[in-house]
Design a protein around this motif. Structure first.
Motif, PDB file in Angstrom:
ATOM      1  N   MET A 146       0.756  -1.158   0.476  1.00 13.78           N
ATOM      2  CA  MET A 146       0.094   0.325  -0.164  1.00 13.78           C
ATOM      3  C   MET A 146       1.099   1.528  -0.429  1.00 13.78           C
ATOM      4  O   MET A 146       0.518   2.436  -0.592  1.00 13.78           O
ATOM      5  CB  MET A 146      -0.822   0.122   1.421  1.00 13.78           C
ATOM      6  N   ALA A 149       2.450   1.902  -3.675  1.00 15.14           N
ATOM      7  CA  ALA A 149       1.564   1.951  -4.419  1.00 15.14           C
ATOM      8  C   ALA A 149       1.279   3.876  -4.470  1.00 15.14           C
ATOM      9  O   ALA A 149       0.678   4.219  -5.417  1.00 15.14           O
ATOM     10  CB  ALA A 149       0.291   1.372  -4.099  1.00 15.14           C
ATOM     11  N   ILE A 150       0.777   3.780  -3.009  1.00 18.04           N
ATOM     12  CA  ILE A 150       0.353   5.829  -2.706  1.00 18.04           C
ATOM     13  C   ILE A 150       1.423   6.231  -3.100  1.00 18.04           C
ATOM     14  O   ILE A 150       1.650   7.234  -3.903  1.00 18.04           O
ATOM     15  CB  ILE A 150       0.593   5.669  -1.221  1.00 18.04           C
ATOM     16  N   LEU A 168      -0.585  -2.207 -10.093  1.00 19.42           N
ATOM     17  CA  LEU A 168      -1.485  -3.060  -9.164  1.00 19.42           C
ATOM     18  C   LEU A 168      -0.256  -4.009  -9.731  1.00 19.42           C
ATOM     19  O   LEU A 168       0.285  -4.733  -8.837  1.00 19.42           O
ATOM     20  CB  LEU A 168      -2.801  -3.051  -9.073  1.00 19.42           C
ATOM     21  N   GLY A 233      -7.742  -4.124  -2.950  1.00 27.98           N
ATOM     22  CA  GLY A 233      -6.798  -2.754  -3.888  1.00 27.98           C
ATOM     23  C   GLY A 233      -7.174  -2.160  -3.825  1.00 27.98           C
ATOM     24  O   GLY A 233      -6.662   0.088  -3.270  1.00 27.98           O
ATOM     25  N   GLU A 234      -7.697  -2.013  -5.327  1.00 32.14           N
ATOM     26  CA  GLU A 234      -7.999  -0.897  -6.253  1.00 32.14           C
ATOM     27  C   GLU A 234      -8.704   0.088  -5.061  1.00 32.14           C
ATOM     28  O   GLU A 234      -9.006   1.380  -5.666  1.00 32.14           O
ATOM     29  CB  GLU A 234      -8.989  -1.211  -7.134  1.00 32.14           C
ATOM     30  N   GLY A 236      -9.925   0.250  -2.105  1.00 30.31           N
ATOM     31  CA  GLY A 236      -8.053   0.680  -0.728  1.00 30.31           C
ATOM     32  C   GLY A 236      -8.339   1.930  -1.162  1.00 30.31           C
ATOM     33  O   GLY A 236      -7.782   3.510  -0.482  1.00 30.31           O
ATOM     34  N   LEU A 237      -6.613   1.663  -2.434  1.00 32.65           N
ATOM     35  CA  LEU A 237      -6.031   3.225  -2.976  1.00 32.65           C
ATOM     36  C   LEU A 237      -7.292   4.388  -3.647  1.00 32.65           C
ATOM     37  O   LEU A 237      -6.782   5.214  -2.739  1.00 32.65           O
ATOM     38  CB  LEU A 237      -5.163   2.483  -4.256  1.00 32.65           C
TER      39      LEU A 237
END
Length: 300
Positions: A146, A149-150, A168, A233-234, A236-237
């Motif tokens: 995470m 990715a951020i 991702l 995950g998508e 969440g981002l």
């Protein structure tokens, strides 16, 4: 002339041949497969053609908004109510399935392709290529998913389906690659591979005809299990504000907006999160069933 096959032997052959098919088809008839498969199929259809489903209630246009209806609770014709912009929340939730499922499928396909190619080459040839690939995967394992990715999405600035997919996929391939590599290393030492090599089969033919078909199953299972995680995950981002951006419509964006209005308008958070949870759970359960179907111990 060939001797006629005795009745007991014929019955044994027929029984053995019938036993294999039901062992596999039994999984297809179980509720553990049929229910999540039906849900996954429904959401795939919704993501492809959302308009007919969105039109079941209201006018079906997620961008037809009226501030006079801002935050209104569910009512007749609008079962999910309205968002803060006065847009029909049901239509927005239906259209929000498309980017989430699209990203999940693209990331899964890309990750699987990368893992199969790199894992096959690394496990088969070994040597310096295997060492270099091993150190690269160690580097990726050193970054929290995470956080990395951020950082990447914030640095890119432009956050759309393509950039989210690339981000991702960058952090999804190492695990599957290592699984493919270890499986290839065990398969390439099998007797039938050695026999094919002794008969003059080239390296390309060995990998294509003998190793790949028998080494790809674990990667397929792992990919099927990861689809739900990619959707989460998508979301969440996007919920954290570093995923998809408006004017895109997604469950993550709806949850991001709803967090500020949960106390006064709980329906804004309830319905997108419900659809997200059901979708993720359906993909995870379906992945578990696929794993059981491909497991030789279970099939036997």
């Amino acid at each position: 002339m060939p001797k006629p096959v005795s009745a007991p032997r014929t019955e044994a052959i027929v029984t053995a041949s019938r036993r294999k098919a039901p062992a596999f088809l039994a999984h297809l008839r179980r509720p553990g497969f049929m229910i999540p498969a039906a849900i996954v199929l429904l959401f795939l259809v919704i993501s492809l053609v959302p308009a007919p489903f969105a039109s079941i209630f209201g006018n079906g246009d997620p961008r037809d908004c009226d501030l006079a209806f801002s935050g209104m609770a569910p009512e007749a014709g609008h079962p999910f109510g309205f968002d803060v912009q006065g847009c029909d929340l049901y239509a927005n939730v239906i259209y929000g399935a498309r980017p989430s499922i699209t990203i999940a499928i693209l990331v899964t396909a890309t990750t699987m392709a990368i893992a199969i190619v790199l894992g096959l080459l690394s496990g088969f040839y070994g040597g310096w290529f295997d060492n270099v690939l091993g150190r690269i995967t160690d580097v990726f394992y050193g970054f929290p998913f995470m956080v990395a990715a951020i950082v990447i999405l914030t640095a890119i600035g432009v956050r759309n389906i393509l950039t989210v997919c690339i981000t991702l996929a960058i952090f999804s391939w190492p695990t599957q690659t290592r699984v493919m590599r270890s499986t290839v290393m065990s398969v390439k030492n099998m007797e039938y591979v050695r026999a094919a090599r002794a008969l003059g089969a080239s390296n390309g033919r060995l990998m294509r005809k003998h190793i790949f078909p028998n080494a790809v199953q674990p990667v397929i299972v792992l990919s099927s299990l990861s689809v739900g995680g990619i959707i989460a995950g998508e979301a969440g981002l996007t919920y954290l504000g570093v995923g998809l951006q408006a004017p895109a419509i997604s469950w993550g964006l709806q949850l991001n907006t709803a967090q500020s209005y949960f106390n006064s308008h709980p329906h804004l958070l309830l319905f997108p999160s419900l659809f997200l949870c059901v979708t993720v759970l359906a993909f995870v359960v379906l992945g578990d069933t696929v794993r059981d179907m491909l497991d030789p111990k279970v099939r036997s």
